[in-house]
Motif scaffolding. Structure first.
Motif, PDB file in Angstrom:
ATOM      1  N   ARG A  92     -20.597  27.385 -10.556  1.00  0.00           N
ATOM      2  CA  ARG A  92     -21.233  25.960 -10.062  1.00  0.00           C
ATOM      3  C   ARG A  92     -22.314  26.301 -11.476  1.00  0.00           C
ATOM      4  N   THR A  93     -22.877  26.002 -11.598  1.00  0.00           N
ATOM      5  CA  THR A  93     -24.358  25.804 -12.333  1.00  0.00           C
ATOM      6  C   THR A  93     -25.602  25.755 -11.600  1.00  0.00           C
ATOM      7  N   GLU A  94     -26.385  26.562 -12.039  1.00  0.00           N
ATOM      8  CA  GLU A  94     -27.733  26.582 -11.694  1.00  0.00           C
ATOM      9  C   GLU A  94     -28.188  25.596 -10.950  1.00  0.00           C
ATOM     10  N   ASP A  95     -28.564  24.554 -12.101  1.00  0.00           N
ATOM     11  CA  ASP A  95     -29.149  23.387 -11.388  1.00  0.00           C
ATOM     12  C   ASP A  95     -28.084  22.213 -11.105  1.00  0.00           C
ATOM     13  N   ALA A  96     -27.015  23.035 -10.236  1.00  0.00           N
ATOM     14  CA  ALA A  96     -25.842  22.049  -9.641  1.00  0.00           C
ATOM     15  C   ALA A  96     -26.140  22.357  -7.731  1.00  0.00           C
ATOM     16  N   LYS A  97     -27.012  23.539  -7.702  1.00  0.00           N
ATOM     17  CA  LYS A  97     -27.618  23.374  -6.339  1.00  0.00           C
ATOM     18  C   LYS A  97     -27.533  22.756  -5.411  1.00  0.00           C
ATOM     19  N   THR A  98     -26.721  21.275  -5.293  1.00  0.00           N
ATOM     20  CA  THR A  98     -27.371  20.327  -4.269  1.00  0.00           C
ATOM     21  C   THR A  98     -26.725  19.855  -2.833  1.00  0.00           C
ATOM     22  N   GLY A  99     -25.719  21.227  -3.470  1.00  0.00           N
ATOM     23  CA  GLY A  99     -24.731  20.869  -1.750  1.00  0.00           C
ATOM     24  C   GLY A  99     -23.131  20.143  -2.202  1.00  0.00           C
ATOM     25  N   LYS A 100     -23.326  18.926  -3.109  1.00  0.00           N
ATOM     26  CA  LYS A 100     -22.546  17.932  -3.607  1.00  0.00           C
ATOM     27  C   LYS A 100     -21.819  19.032  -4.850  1.00  0.00           C
ATOM     28  N   LEU A 101     -20.812  20.014  -4.633  1.00  0.00           N
ATOM     29  CA  LEU A 101     -19.729  20.285  -5.692  1.00  0.00           C
ATOM     30  C   LEU A 101     -19.422  20.023  -7.644  1.00  0.00           C
ATOM     31  N   LYS A 102     -20.417  19.895  -8.532  1.00  0.00           N
ATOM     32  CA  LYS A 102     -19.953  20.455  -9.155  1.00  0.00           C
ATOM     33  C   LYS A 102     -19.481  21.727 -10.543  1.00  0.00           C
ATOM     34  N   PRO A 103     -18.100  21.477  -9.799  1.00  0.00           N
ATOM     35  CA  PRO A 103     -17.997  22.774 -10.991  1.00  0.00           C
ATOM     36  C   PRO A 103     -17.663  22.816 -12.145  1.00  0.00           C
ATOM     37  N   ALA A 104     -18.071  24.233 -12.279  1.00  0.00           N
ATOM     38  CA  ALA A 104     -17.527  25.016 -13.730  1.00  0.00           C
ATOM     39  C   ALA A 104     -16.205  25.430 -14.101  1.00  0.00           C
ATOM     40  N   LEU A 105     -15.959  25.651 -14.521  1.00  0.00           N
ATOM     41  CA  LEU A 105     -14.357  26.058 -14.650  1.00  0.00           C
ATOM     42  C   LEU A 105     -15.051  27.959 -16.208  1.00  0.00           C
ATOM     43  N   PHE A 106     -13.916  28.471 -15.556  1.00  0.00           N
ATOM     44  CA  PHE A 106     -14.745  29.329 -16.457  1.00  0.00           C
ATOM     45  C   PHE A 106     -13.091  30.835 -17.178  1.00  0.00           C
ATOM     46  N   ILE A 107     -13.094  30.801 -17.949  1.00  0.00           N
ATOM     47  CA  ILE A 107     -11.756  32.004 -18.068  1.00  0.00           C
ATOM     48  C   ILE A 107     -12.913  32.722 -18.196  1.00  0.00           C
ATOM     49  N   VAL A 108     -12.126  34.274 -17.323  1.00  0.00           N
ATOM     50  CA  VAL A 108     -12.910  35.605 -17.701  1.00  0.00           C
ATOM     51  C   VAL A 108     -11.311  36.330 -17.152  1.00  0.00           C
ATOM     52  N   PRO A 109     -11.845  36.837 -19.056  1.00  0.00           N
ATOM     53  CA  PRO A 109     -10.763  38.071 -19.358  1.00  0.00           C
ATOM     54  C   PRO A 109     -10.422  39.101 -17.532  1.00  0.00           C
ATOM     55  N   THR A 110      -9.978  39.724 -17.690  1.00  0.00           N
ATOM     56  CA  THR A 110     -10.236  40.810 -16.348  1.00  0.00           C
ATOM     57  C   THR A 110     -10.368  41.969 -17.141  1.00  0.00           C
ATOM     58  N   ASP A 111     -10.293  42.471 -17.863  1.00  0.00           N
ATOM     59  CA  ASP A 111     -10.939  43.677 -18.095  1.00  0.00           C
ATOM     60  C   ASP A 111     -12.341  43.210 -18.750  1.00  0.00           C
ATOM     61  N   ALA A 112     -12.838  42.158 -19.088  1.00  0.00           N
ATOM     62  CA  ALA A 112     -14.136  42.074 -19.313  1.00  0.00           C
ATOM     63  C   ALA A 112     -15.763  42.975 -18.130  1.00  0.00           C
ATOM     64  N   GLU A 113     -16.391  43.276 -19.178  1.00  0.00           N
ATOM     65  CA  GLU A 113     -17.608  44.390 -18.167  1.00  0.00           C
ATOM     66  C   GLU A 113     -18.403  43.649 -17.377  1.00  0.00           C
ATOM     67  N   ASN A 114     -18.618  44.559 -15.994  1.00  0.00           N
ATOM     68  CA  ASN A 114     -18.947  43.703 -15.196  1.00  0.00           C
ATOM     69  C   ASN A 114     -18.307  42.711 -14.157  1.00  0.00           C
ATOM     70  N   PHE A 115     -16.643  43.174 -14.385  1.00  0.00           N
ATOM     71  CA  PHE A 115     -15.625  42.431 -13.540  1.00  0.00           C
ATOM     72  C   PHE A 115     -15.175  43.083 -12.308  1.00  0.00           C
ATOM     73  N   SER A 116     -15.011  43.254 -11.492  1.00  0.00           N
ATOM     74  CA  SER A 116     -14.095  44.489 -11.101  1.00  0.00           C
ATOM     75  C   SER A 116     -13.387  43.529  -9.451  1.00  0.00           C
TER      76      SER A 116
END
Length: 390
Positions: free
Chosen positions: A175-199
């Motif tokens: 969720r984007t930071e400005d969407a922290k209102t208790g109401k879900l407004k999801p954002a979808l991201f493709i994250v490679p499993t070899d991305a840095e800082n992903f474990s």
């Protein structure tokens, strides 16, 4: 009346697909599945052959290497593989959830980058929505995406994410930071499993399954702007494009597992003779199995209704039958596996007959990807118009 005029009779093309998938799955079967689980390896041979034959991407657009069909056809693939005693859990995730979302909402570049591989099975994509402190309350997810120049930074945790160790990427719900209102407004991201800082770390499960569950950790994972799929404030529309197929495929898997157990039980009680009569002649044995057959067929019809509505582009309308199908198929499959063990007596708990491992495996159908209680909540509120209980 032709099959084209009768929605309750599969077209020749669908019947041929069902037969072809059943033939492929029979080459592998339950012992292959169990051996892979025991040896800690994946069902790669089955996955690769299914991909080459066009089964994995049967629902994806032809222009990107798919079969150009829909969820109805992919559910056939899932059901027939499960009915042979094996399984491909990532069918639920990679082509059904991720493939549909990208095909519907991705940019041309994203479609060209990901869909051909998802279609032939050379690329596998996991799906990350569940969080340790959110569970069924997806409105409470805390995985956050914030902008840093043209890039995105993702931070948070996910839990019970299937098949991350065999995936090249994960479709993460944030969720984007400005969407922290208790109401879900999801954002979808493709994250490679070899991305840095992903474990990720594997979760120990008491299940005999080659495909594993993982907890994910994202610590300011930097992604380019084109990692975002669809709109930044996608609301629920993009999630329904993935969650309805998830429930349809869960139903297909449960129907297949139920068929497998029922076939085993029926074959056994036809042959097992006590006091000169096959035990299948006795109503105490025959009636519960007949009831299981009825309940499986009803669940399958609801699954086919959901798939038909989804393929027609009715995301909101498909939600009700998709949830109902998942509920009905799970309940039917759990009861059938239990009855199969009971009908077979001690043999139902032996390794030889292959039913005992299903006692725990089929239980997943009641719990994931959504619990039966949450489905009942959905039906009570969305279908019956009852007040919300939570």
């Amino acid at each position: 009346m032709t099959t084209l005029d009768n929605p309750f009779v599969e077209t020749p093309e669908r019947a041929q697909l069902r037969s072809a998938v059943a033939g492929l799955a029979a080459k592998y079967g339950q012992e292959y599945f169990r051996q892979c689980a025991r040896e800690g390896r994946k069902t790669d041979e089955l996955w690769q052959e299914a991909g080459k034959l066009g089964f994995i991407g049967v629902n994806l657009p032809e222009e990107y290497g798919g079969g150009g069909a829909g969820m109805y056809e992919l559910a056939i693939v899932m059901e027939e593989i499960a009915a042979s005693g094996t399984g491909l859990l990532m069918l639920v995730v990679s082509p059904a959830i991720c493939g549909n979302v990208i095909a519907r909402f991705g940019t041309d570049e994203q479609k060209q980058r990901w869909l051909p591989g998802l279609a032939d099975g050379s690329i596998t994509m996991a799906f990350g929505i569940t969080e340790p402190d959110a569970g069924s309350n997806s409105h409470n997810i805390t995985t956050t995406a914030r902008r840093d120049g043209a890039d995105w930074l993702l931070s948070g945790q996910k839990v019970y994410i299937s098949g991350v160790d065999q995936a090249q990427a994960v479709l993460i719900v944030a969720r984007t930071e400005d969407a922290k209102t208790g109401k879900l407004k999801p954002a979808l991201f493709i994250v490679p499993t070899d991305a840095e800082n992903f474990s990720y770390t594997m979760i120990d499960m008491e299940l005999q399954n080659p495909e594993k569950q993982f907890q994910l950790f994202l610590d300011d994972v930097r992604l380019p702007a084109d990692a975002l799929v669809g709109d930044e404030d996608a609301a629920l529309s993009q999630l329904f494009a993935g969650l309805n197929p998830e429930r349809i495929m869960a139903a297909a898997s449960a129907v297949g597992m139920g068929r497998f157990a029922l076939d085993k039980a029926v074959s056994y009680v036809k042959e097992r003779t006590v006091w000169k009569t096959p035990i299948g002649a006795h109503q105490a044995i025959a009636h519960p199995l007949a009831q299981g057959k009825i309940e499986l067929e009803m669940a399958k019809l609801m699954m086919q209704k959901a798939a038909t509505m989804y393929d027609a582009g009715d995301d909101w309308g498909a939600a009700e039958p998709a949830n109902m199908a998942k509920y009905a198929a799970a309940e039917a499959a759990v009861k059938i596996v239990d009855q199969a063990v009971h009908s077979m007596g001690g043999n139902g708990l032996t390794s030889e007959y292959g039913i005992a491992p299903m006692l725990s495996l089929v239980r997943i159908a009641r719990v994931a990807p959504v619990s039966r209680e949450m489905i009942l909540n959905f039906v009570a509120q969305a279908s019956l118009g009852l007040p919300k209980s939570y």
